[in-house]
Design an enzyme around this catalytic site. Structure first.
Site, PDB file in Angstrom:
ATOM      1  CB  THR A 125      -0.908  -0.011   1.249  1.00  0.00           C
ATOM      2  OG1 THR A 125      -1.500   1.277   1.405  1.00  0.00           O
ATOM      3  CG2 THR A 125      -0.134  -0.313   2.528  1.00  0.00           C
ATOM      4  CG  ASP A 126      -1.121   4.969  -0.960  1.00  0.00           C
ATOM      5  OD1 ASP A 126      -1.632   4.342  -0.015  1.00  0.00           O
ATOM      6  OD2 ASP A 126      -1.733   5.840  -1.613  1.00  0.00           O
ATOM      7  CD  GLU A 127      -3.173   3.739   4.650  1.00  0.00           C
ATOM      8  OE1 GLU A 127      -2.889   3.576   5.840  1.00  0.00           O
ATOM      9  OE2 GLU A 127      -4.328   3.791   4.218  1.00  0.00           O
ATOM     10  CE1 TYR A 153      -3.490  -2.392   5.990  1.00  0.00           C
ATOM     11  CE2 TYR A 153      -3.207  -0.062   5.475  1.00  0.00           C
ATOM     12  CZ  TYR A 153      -3.372  -1.369   5.060  1.00  0.00           C
ATOM     13  OH  TYR A 153      -3.410  -1.658   3.727  1.00  0.00           O
ATOM     14  CE  LYS A 157      -0.426  -4.412   3.115  1.00  0.00           C
ATOM     15  NZ  LYS A 157      -0.881  -5.724   2.590  1.00  0.00           N
TER      16      LYS A 157
HETATM   17  P1  NAD Z   1     -10.322  -6.663   2.676  1.00  0.00           P
HETATM   18  O1  NAD Z   1     -10.259  -6.356   4.123  1.00  0.00           O
HETATM   19  O2  NAD Z   1     -11.547  -6.304   1.905  1.00  0.00           O
HETATM   20  O3  NAD Z   1     -10.086  -8.231   2.451  1.00  0.00           O
HETATM   21  C1  NAD Z   1      -9.105  -8.937   3.131  1.00  0.00           C
HETATM   22  C2  NAD Z   1      -9.338 -10.434   2.882  1.00  0.00           C
HETATM   23  O4  NAD Z   1      -8.267 -11.142   3.532  1.00  0.00           O
HETATM   24  C3  NAD Z   1     -10.645 -10.970   3.467  1.00  0.00           C
HETATM   25  O5  NAD Z   1     -11.246 -11.855   2.557  1.00  0.00           O
HETATM   26  C4  NAD Z   1     -10.195 -11.713   4.718  1.00  0.00           C
HETATM   27  O6  NAD Z   1     -11.056 -12.787   5.074  1.00  0.00           O
HETATM   28  C5  NAD Z   1      -8.825 -12.205   4.298  1.00  0.00           C
HETATM   29  N1  NAD Z   1      -7.933 -12.452   5.447  1.00  0.00           N
HETATM   30  C6  NAD Z   1      -7.704 -11.628   6.498  1.00  0.00           C
HETATM   31  N2  NAD Z   1      -6.846 -12.216   7.356  1.00  0.00           N
HETATM   32  C7  NAD Z   1      -6.521 -13.417   6.826  1.00  0.00           C
HETATM   33  C8  NAD Z   1      -5.669 -14.476   7.228  1.00  0.00           C
HETATM   34  N3  NAD Z   1      -4.993 -14.414   8.391  1.00  0.00           N
HETATM   35  N4  NAD Z   1      -5.551 -15.556   6.434  1.00  0.00           N
HETATM   36  C9  NAD Z   1      -6.249 -15.647   5.266  1.00  0.00           C
HETATM   37  N5  NAD Z   1      -7.078 -14.690   4.850  1.00  0.00           N
HETATM   38  C10 NAD Z   1      -7.216 -13.581   5.614  1.00  0.00           C
HETATM   39  O7  NAD Z   1      -9.032  -5.994   2.055  1.00  0.00           O
HETATM   40  P2  NAD Z   1      -8.826  -5.272   0.629  1.00  0.00           P
HETATM   41  O8  NAD Z   1      -9.284  -3.877   0.733  1.00  0.00           O
HETATM   42  O9  NAD Z   1      -9.368  -6.162  -0.411  1.00  0.00           O
HETATM   43  O10 NAD Z   1      -7.228  -5.240   0.552  1.00  0.00           O
HETATM   44  C11 NAD Z   1      -6.521  -6.337  -0.033  1.00  0.00           C
HETATM   45  C12 NAD Z   1      -5.034  -6.034   0.031  1.00  0.00           C
HETATM   46  O11 NAD Z   1      -4.748  -4.844  -0.685  1.00  0.00           O
HETATM   47  C13 NAD Z   1      -4.508  -5.799   1.442  1.00  0.00           C
HETATM   48  O12 NAD Z   1      -3.245  -6.414   1.535  1.00  0.00           O
HETATM   49  C14 NAD Z   1      -4.388  -4.284   1.551  1.00  0.00           C
HETATM   50  O13 NAD Z   1      -3.361  -3.941   2.454  1.00  0.00           O
HETATM   51  C15 NAD Z   1      -4.037  -3.923   0.131  1.00  0.00           C
HETATM   52  N6  NAD Z   1      -4.432  -2.586  -0.341  1.00  0.00           N
HETATM   53  C16 NAD Z   1      -5.744  -2.189  -0.211  1.00  0.00           C
HETATM   54  C17 NAD Z   1      -6.133  -0.954  -0.742  1.00  0.00           C
HETATM   55  C18 NAD Z   1      -7.574  -0.477  -0.639  1.00  0.00           C
HETATM   56  O14 NAD Z   1      -7.851   0.676  -1.002  1.00  0.00           O
HETATM   57  N7  NAD Z   1      -8.515  -1.290  -0.184  1.00  0.00           N
HETATM   58  C19 NAD Z   1      -5.191  -0.145  -1.395  1.00  0.00           C
HETATM   59  C20 NAD Z   1      -3.866  -0.577  -1.483  1.00  0.00           C
HETATM   60  C21 NAD Z   1      -3.515  -1.812  -0.968  1.00  0.00           C
HETATM   61  O1  DAU Z   2      -4.103   4.112   0.514  1.00  0.00           O
HETATM   62  C1  DAU Z   2      -4.351   2.740   0.505  1.00  0.00           C
HETATM   63  C2  DAU Z   2      -5.157   2.368   1.736  1.00  0.00           C
HETATM   64  O2  DAU Z   2      -6.470   2.896   1.550  1.00  0.00           O
HETATM   65  C3  DAU Z   2      -5.204   0.864   1.965  1.00  0.00           C
HETATM   66  O3  DAU Z   2      -3.905   0.409   2.265  1.00  0.00           O
HETATM   67  C4  DAU Z   2      -6.148   0.528   3.136  1.00  0.00           C
HETATM   68  O4  DAU Z   2      -6.272  -0.878   3.256  1.00  0.00           O
HETATM   69  C5  DAU Z   2      -7.502   1.127   2.830  1.00  0.00           C
HETATM   70  O5  DAU Z   2      -8.386   0.889   3.906  1.00  0.00           O
HETATM   71  C6  DAU Z   2      -7.386   2.628   2.584  1.00  0.00           C
HETATM   72  O6  DAU Z   2      -6.995   3.327   3.796  1.00  0.00           O
HETATM   73  P1  DAU Z   2      -7.647   4.725   4.219  1.00  0.00           P
HETATM   74  O7  DAU Z   2      -7.492   4.883   5.670  1.00  0.00           O
HETATM   75  O8  DAU Z   2      -7.193   5.819   3.336  1.00  0.00           O
HETATM   76  O9  DAU Z   2      -9.179   4.393   3.806  1.00  0.00           O
HETATM   77  P2  DAU Z   2     -10.585   4.676   4.558  1.00  0.00           P
HETATM   78  O10 DAU Z   2     -11.642   4.322   3.570  1.00  0.00           O
HETATM   79  O11 DAU Z   2     -10.646   4.082   5.900  1.00  0.00           O
HETATM   80  O12 DAU Z   2     -10.563   6.262   4.719  1.00  0.00           O
HETATM   81  C7  DAU Z   2     -10.407   7.117   3.605  1.00  0.00           C
HETATM   82  C8  DAU Z   2     -10.419   8.551   4.129  1.00  0.00           C
HETATM   83  O13 DAU Z   2     -11.735   8.858   4.610  1.00  0.00           O
HETATM   84  C9  DAU Z   2      -9.472   8.779   5.287  1.00  0.00           C
HETATM   85  O14 DAU Z   2      -8.921  10.084   5.173  1.00  0.00           O
HETATM   86  C10 DAU Z   2     -10.371   8.701   6.520  1.00  0.00           C
HETATM   87  C11 DAU Z   2     -11.692   9.234   5.999  1.00  0.00           C
HETATM   88  N1  DAU Z   2     -12.909   8.659   6.638  1.00  0.00           N
HETATM   89  C12 DAU Z   2     -13.029   7.300   6.669  1.00  0.00           C
HETATM   90  C13 DAU Z   2     -14.123   6.715   7.262  1.00  0.00           C
HETATM   91  C14 DAU Z   2     -14.269   5.208   7.329  1.00  0.00           C
HETATM   92  C15 DAU Z   2     -13.910   9.480   7.129  1.00  0.00           C
HETATM   93  O15 DAU Z   2     -13.815  10.730   7.047  1.00  0.00           O
HETATM   94  N2  DAU Z   2     -14.989   8.898   7.708  1.00  0.00           N
HETATM   95  C16 DAU Z   2     -15.147   7.548   7.814  1.00  0.00           C
HETATM   96  O16 DAU Z   2     -16.175   7.096   8.384  1.00  0.00           O
END
Ligand code: NAD
Ligand code: DAU
Length: 340
Positions: A125-127, A153, A157
């Site tokens: 992730t970019d985080e 988190y 990562k």
């Molecule tokens: P998500 O939370 O929607 O899904 C995570 C999945 O992993 C679920 O199906 C869960 O059951 C499974 N899981 C969790 N713990 C596990 C374990 N111990 N063993 C096996 N399975 C397990 O997550 P997402 O948003 O789909 O993110 C997927 C990946 O992409 C993550 O690694 C996250 O860090 C990365 N990522 C997410 C975003 C985003 O915007 N959502 C952006 C950049 C990177």
């Molecule tokens: O940048 C990549 C990341 O993006 C991934 O690595 C993470 O898995 C994914 O969850 C996401 O992280 P963020 O913290 O950026 O996403 P989130 O949707 O939780 O929040 C996006 C922005 O919105 C953040 O600035 C917090 C704000 N927010 C979020 C929630 C849930 C609110 O203002 N209100 C809310 O209720």
């Protein structure tokens, strides 16, 4: 090619499985998922009858179970999507983030090494880069930006990324890492900004915007992320890190207002609440490397992607209504109870 995908019952992994089975009909996909609160078998319903798809329920941190799955399927490629992925949950309960995100990665790396997989890909992730200031739009994250994490988190990562880099150097393993910005689209778990605001707005409930809503995220449609990963695992250079993002930065409040506008709901639903602890100000990805080396560019404009996402959530009420069960209600109360 046999591709083992972890976390495929979640948001991005699920979309990746759908897109891969549709576009690479000669490949086999094995999904390994623990089915935590974020894993949903309904996300995989459309592919359960596909003869090229297999599902294994397991925890990636369980080395015995993971070894048995590798022994059974002998994957060519391993793609690790599985993670605890929500920043707010990591603030209240960091332990499981370290176990899944760091130990889970180590277990997968060891199995990949033992079974000589041709490519291990870490979905990062970019985080891991921390955040950027709001008043310097010229600054972007490149692959050389130092790791500088803010939340449990992102620290977990980053720990996983560092392990991958160590395995590249020490064991000469063919590993790639991708660092993507915020994704949105179908099957997005409604604890995250876009699906949460969408669902609350559809139900005329308050929209909890953290702080002043000025934090900026760089949004990418989920399928664009999935296609970038498919390019990296097939054509990317082992040992390399690739940033993924589409120059689509928006302040949270603007995203929320756009959702309200598209749904025809009033801005009076917006409710400014106590900020997230340690809240990252701004993310902004420089995707020059993946564009130059692999020809990747995002295909979906934010306005179109958001429209498609809203349509999907309107048409798939059953999917998200099932998610809003007892556990989700407890989480919502825990995270928002004192804020609203
Ligand atoms: P998500 O939370 O929607 O899904 C995570 C999945 O992993 C679920 O199906 C869960 O059951 C499974 N899981 C969790 N713990 C596990 C374990 N111990 N063993 C096996 N399975 C397990 O997550 P997402 O948003 O789909 O993110 C997927 C990946 O992409 C993550 O690694 C996250 O860090 C990365 N990522 C997410 C975003 C985003 O915007 N959502 C952006 C950049 C990177
Ligand atoms: O940048 C990549 C990341 O993006 C991934 O690595 C993470 O898995 C994914 O969850 C996401 O992280 P963020 O913290 O950026 O996403 P989130 O949707 O939780 O929040 C996006 C922005 O919105 C953040 O600035 C917090 C704000 N927010 C979020 C929630 C849930 C609110 O203002 N209100 C809310 O209720």
């Amino acid at each position: 090619m046999k591709i083992l995908v972890t976390g495929g019952a979640g948001f991005i992994g699920g979309n990746f499985i759908h897109d891969t089975l549709a576009n690479y009909p000669d490949d086999t996909v094995i999904c390994v998922d623990k089915l935590t609160y974020a894993g949903n078998m309904e996300t995989l319903t459309p592919v359960m009858d596909n003869k090229n798809f297999f599902f294994e329920k397991a925890d990636i941190a369980d080395s015995v179970a993971i070894r048995a799955i590798f022994e059974k399927h002998h994957p060519d490629i391993v793609i690790n999507f599985a993670a605890e992925s929500h920043v707010d949950r990591s603030i209240t309960d960091p332990g499981i983030f370290l176990k899944t995100n760091i130990i889970g990665t180590q277990v997968l790396l060891d199995a990949s090494r033992e079974f000589d997989v041709k490519r291990y890909h870490q979905v990062s992730t970019d985080e891991v880069y921390g955040d950027l200031p709001l008043d310097r739009p010229d600054l972007l994250f490149t692959e050389e930006t130092p790791i500088h994490t803010s939340s449990p988190y992102s620290a977990s990562k980053a720990g996983a990324d560092l392990l991958c880099l160590a395995y590249i150097r020490t064991y000469k393993m063919p590993i790639t890492i991708s660092r993507c910005s915020n994704c949105y689209g179908p099957y997005h778990f409604p604890e995250k900004l876009i699906p949460l605001m969408l669902i609350n707005a559809m139900q005329d409930k308050p929209l909890p915007v953290y702080g002043k809503g000025e934090n900026v995220r760089d949004w990418l449609y989920v399928i664009d992320h999935c296609r970038a990963i498919n390019l990296i695992v097939r054509n990317g250079t082992p040992g390399e890190i690739y940033n993924i993002g589409g120059h689509n930065e928006r302040a949270n409040i603007d995203v929320v207002k756009e959702i309200l506008q598209q749904l025809g709901k009033p801005e009076t639903l917006i409710n400014y609440v106590t900020d997230r602890a340690g809240h990252d100000m701004r993310y902004g990805i420089d995707p020059t490397k993946i564009n130059n080396e692999l020809g990747w560019l995002p295909e979906t404009k934010f306005e179109d992607g958001l429209k498609q996402t809203i349509k999907w959530f309107k048409e798939n009420k059953k999917w998200w209504q099932n998610v809003l069960d007892g556990e989700y209600q407890k989480y919502y109360e825990r995270n928002y109870g004192d804020r609203l």
